[in-house]
Write a protein that holds these residues in place. Sequence first.
Motif, short mmCIF file in Angstrom:
data_model
loop_
_atom_site.label_atom_id
_atom_site.label_comp_id
_atom_site.label_asym_id
_atom_site.label_seq_id
_atom_site.Cartn_x
_atom_site.Cartn_y
_atom_site.Cartn_z
N LYS A 103 -6.57 7.05 9.32
CA LYS A 103 -5.63 6.16 8.64
C LYS A 103 -6.25 5.69 7.34
CE LYS A 103 -2.70 5.36 12.19
NZ LYS A 103 -1.55 6.18 12.22
N LEU A 104 -5.42 5.44 6.34
CA LEU A 104 -5.87 4.93 5.05
C LEU A 104 -5.69 3.42 5.04
CD1 LEU A 104 -6.85 5.78 2.20
CD2 LEU A 104 -4.44 5.79 1.53
N TYR A 105 -6.75 2.67 4.67
CA TYR A 105 -6.71 1.21 4.64
C TYR A 105 -7.31 0.69 3.35
CZ TYR A 105 -5.83 1.14 9.70
OH TYR A 105 -5.30 1.31 10.94
N SER A 106 -7.03 -0.56 3.06
CA SER A 106 -7.69 -1.27 1.97
C SER A 106 -9.14 -1.49 2.37
CB SER A 106 -7.01 -2.61 1.72
OG SER A 106 -7.79 -3.42 0.90
N SER A 107 -10.04 -1.47 1.42
CA SER A 107 -11.46 -1.70 1.73
C SER A 107 -11.84 -3.17 1.66
CB SER A 107 -12.34 -0.89 0.78
OG SER A 107 -12.11 -1.30 -0.55
N ALA A 108 -10.88 -4.06 1.38
CA ALA A 108 -11.17 -5.50 1.28
C ALA A 108 -11.62 -6.04 2.63
CB ALA A 108 -9.93 -6.25 0.81
N MET A 109 -12.66 -6.85 2.60
CA MET A 109 -13.19 -7.47 3.81
C MET A 109 -13.04 -8.98 3.71
SD MET A 109 -14.97 -5.19 5.79
CE MET A 109 -15.63 -3.56 5.68
N LEU A 110 -13.04 -9.64 4.84
CA LEU A 110 -13.00 -11.10 4.86
C LEU A 110 -14.35 -11.66 4.43
CD1 LEU A 110 -11.15 -11.80 8.24
CD2 LEU A 110 -10.23 -11.96 5.93
N ASP A 111 -14.35 -12.88 3.92
CA ASP A 111 -15.60 -13.55 3.52
C ASP A 111 -16.34 -14.13 4.71
OD1 ASP A 111 -15.23 -12.96 0.84
OD2 ASP A 111 -14.11 -14.81 0.47
N SER A 112 -15.65 -14.32 5.83
CA SER A 112 -16.28 -14.91 7.00
C SER A 112 -16.50 -13.85 8.08
CB SER A 112 -15.41 -16.04 7.56
OG SER A 112 -14.15 -15.54 7.93
N LEU A 113 -17.47 -14.11 8.95
CA LEU A 113 -17.77 -13.21 10.06
C LEU A 113 -17.18 -13.78 11.34
CD1 LEU A 113 -21.52 -12.39 9.34
CD2 LEU A 113 -19.51 -10.99 8.84
N GLU A 114 -16.89 -12.91 12.28
CA GLU A 114 -16.40 -13.33 13.58
C GLU A 114 -17.36 -12.83 14.65
OE1 GLU A 114 -12.50 -12.72 16.49
OE2 GLU A 114 -12.47 -11.92 14.45
N ILE A 115 -17.71 -13.70 15.57
CA ILE A 115 -18.57 -13.31 16.68
C ILE A 115 -17.69 -12.64 17.72
CG2 ILE A 115 -20.05 -14.14 18.54
CD1 ILE A 115 -20.91 -16.39 16.63
N ILE A 116 -18.10 -11.46 18.17
CA ILE A 116 -17.33 -10.73 19.17
C ILE A 116 -18.14 -10.59 20.45
CG2 ILE A 116 -16.02 -9.44 17.44
CD1 ILE A 116 -17.77 -7.00 18.24
N HIS A 117 -17.43 -10.39 21.54
CA HIS A 117 -18.08 -10.20 22.84
C HIS A 117 -18.16 -8.71 23.13
CE1 HIS A 117 -17.80 -14.48 23.69
NE2 HIS A 117 -16.59 -14.42 23.13
N LEU A 118 -19.20 -8.30 23.79
CA LEU A 118 -19.40 -6.89 24.11
C LEU A 118 -18.21 -6.32 24.88
CD1 LEU A 118 -21.35 -4.51 23.92
CD2 LEU A 118 -22.40 -5.29 26.04
N ALA A 119 -17.60 -7.10 25.73
CA ALA A 119 -16.47 -6.64 26.52
C ALA A 119 -15.25 -6.30 25.66
CB ALA A 119 -16.09 -7.69 27.56
N TRP A 120 -15.19 -6.81 24.43
CA TRP A 120 -14.06 -6.54 23.53
C TRP A 120 -14.14 -5.14 22.93
CZ3 TRP A 120 -13.92 -11.51 20.05
CH2 TRP A 120 -13.60 -12.61 20.84
N ILE A 121 -15.30 -4.52 22.94
CA ILE A 121 -15.48 -3.22 22.29
C ILE A 121 -14.90 -2.13 23.18
CG2 ILE A 121 -17.16 -1.55 21.41
CD1 ILE A 121 -19.00 -3.98 20.84
N MET B 290 0.85 -1.18 0.00
CA MET B 290 0.00 0.00 0.00
C MET B 290 0.90 1.24 0.00
SD MET B 290 -2.90 1.30 2.71
CE MET B 290 -4.01 -0.03 2.45
N GLU B 291 0.43 2.28 -0.62
CA GLU B 291 1.19 3.53 -0.65
C GLU B 291 1.24 4.18 0.73
OE1 GLU B 291 -3.11 4.59 -1.40
OE2 GLU B 291 -1.79 3.13 -2.29
N GLN B 292 2.07 5.20 0.85
CA GLN B 292 2.20 5.90 2.13
C GLN B 292 0.85 6.50 2.53
OE1 GLN B 292 5.12 8.99 2.18
NE2 GLN B 292 4.55 9.70 4.19
#
Length: 55
Positions: free
Chosen positions: A15-33, A1-3
Motif C-alpha cells: 500500500k502507498l502511504y504518506s511518510s509523515a510521522m507523529l511527534d509523540s511516541l506510543e508505548i505498545i504491549h507485546l501482545a498487540w503485535i 492522497m492520489e490513488q
Amino acid sequence: MEQDPFSLYPHFPAKLYSSAMLDSLEIIHLAWIVGHFARWAIVDDRVVVLSLCRD
C-alpha cells in the motif's frame, strides 16, 4: 492522497502511504503485535508498506 497504484495488484499486498510521522511516541504491549511489515521510502513524502504476514 492520489490513488494507490498497488491496488491494481491484489496478490501483492503493498500500500502507498504518506511518510509523515507523529511527534509523540506510543508505548505498545507485546501482545498487540500481530505481524511484521517492510517500509520503503520511494520519495520524500511517500512510502510503500508491505505486510510480511503469511495469512
